[in-house]
Enzyme design. Structure first.
Site, PDB file in Angstrom:
ATOM      1  N   LYS A  87     140.356 100.249  40.377  1.00 43.72           N
ATOM      2  CA  LYS A  87     141.598 100.574  41.101  1.00 43.72           C
ATOM      3  C   LYS A  87     142.527  99.362  41.051  1.00 43.72           C
ATOM      4  O   LYS A  87     142.148  98.255  41.450  1.00 43.72           O
ATOM      5  CB  LYS A  87     141.239 100.934  42.545  1.00 43.72           C
ATOM      6  CG  LYS A  87     142.273 101.760  43.266  1.00 43.72           C
ATOM      7  CD  LYS A  87     141.696 102.230  44.601  1.00 43.72           C
ATOM      8  CE  LYS A  87     142.677 103.052  45.383  1.00 43.72           C
ATOM      9  NZ  LYS A  87     142.178 103.345  46.739  1.00 43.72           N
TER      10      LYS A  87
HETATM   11  O1  G3P Z   1     142.961 104.638  49.721  1.00 45.41           O
HETATM   12  C1  G3P Z   1     144.321 104.528  49.927  1.00 45.41           C
HETATM   13  C2  G3P Z   1     144.916 105.423  50.972  1.00 45.41           C
HETATM   14  O2  G3P Z   1     144.261 106.652  51.014  1.00 45.41           O
HETATM   15  C3  G3P Z   1     145.167 104.787  52.280  1.00 45.41           C
HETATM   16  O3  G3P Z   1     145.427 105.699  53.315  1.00 45.41           O
HETATM   17  O4  G3P Z   1     145.719 106.259  55.708  1.00 45.41           O
HETATM   18  O5  G3P Z   1     145.607 103.844  54.990  1.00 45.41           O
HETATM   19  O6  G3P Z   1     147.604 105.221  54.473  1.00 45.41           O
HETATM   20  P1  G3P Z   1     146.121 105.218  54.687  1.00 45.41           P
END
Ligand code: G3P
Length: 219
Positions: free
Chosen positions: A88
């Site tokens: 990633k």
């Molecule tokens: O893995 C990246 C993403 O899904 C992060 O989500 O909820 O931290 O904006 P969030």
């Protein structure tokens, strides 16, 4: 549509995997820190544990470096851990260069921190395996995260780009449904959003009625 779970929590990954509908896992440095996984050795060992639970599915492991050489060095170590590791990489200039390098080496990548259609085009041009637009974080700014998914679906279809749209930053079960309607290839979600898909009051009422009628009839 593939279902990934967006967590580094092994219990949650096991629970999602046991449902028989899990296609992979995504992690990020914040999710690893949340589980208290620190130090390179522990982080690498944790990724292997995740891969061993999911067995068949892709597992995204994020690099920390932001320069080309560092991203490549880290990515090669990550890719060596297990055949299902997807490296990633953040959506930055050196990240795109590194994605092109990994693509040419046959290493799978997930381009993360994507917030615009222009960024999506760059990642596809570099041959990214997955593209992670962050729906919830776009919504948080007052813009429409789902509209971003729709725009990318349209653009990728126009040119037959093979990069899979992996909708990330999912905050609700409804996000999953909207992603399915828009044609996202993958959703990566908290386990709670996946479990929320089970819920419907008429299912609960109907099941209670069936069981009660069965019980009465068999007394
Ligand atoms: O893995 C990246 C993403 O899904 C992060 O989500 O909820 O931290 O904006 P969030």
């Amino acid at each position: 549509m593939k279902f990934f779970v967006d967590t580094a929590n092994l219990d949650q990954i096991r629970e999602a995997n046991d449902l028989g509908i899990l296609d992979g896992v995504t992690t990020n440095p914040s999710l690893m820190a949340k589980e208290g996984i620190v130090g390179e050795k522990n982080v690498l060992a944790h990724y292997v544990k995740i891969c061993e639970i999911v067995e068949e599915g892709d597992v995204s492991a994020e690099v920390i470096s932001t320069d080309f050489e560092g991203i490549v060095r880290e990515g090669l170590i990550l890719a060596d851990l297990h055949p299902n590791i997807v490296v990633k990489v953040p959506m930055i200039k050196d990240g795109i260069k590194a994605i092109r390098y990994f693509t040419d080496e046959g290493i799978k990548t997930n381009c993360t921190l994507v917030f615009s259609p222009g960024q999506a085009i760059l990642a596809a041009k570099a041959g990214a395996t997955y593209l992670s637009p962050f729906i919830g974080r776009v919504d948080d700014t007052g813009w429409d995260g789902m509209d971003l998914i729709k725009q990318i679906v349209e653009i990728y279809a126009n040119y037959g780009f093979e990069t899979e749209i992996l909708a990330a930053s999912i905050r609700s079960s409804n996000h999953i449904i909207e992603c399915a309607k828009a044609g996202a290839d993958v959703v990566t979600c908290p386990l709670s959003s996946i479990l929320g898909l089970f819920k419907h009051p008429l299912t609960d009422i109907g099941l209670a009625q069936f069981l009660s009628d069965h019980k009465k009839a068999n007394q």
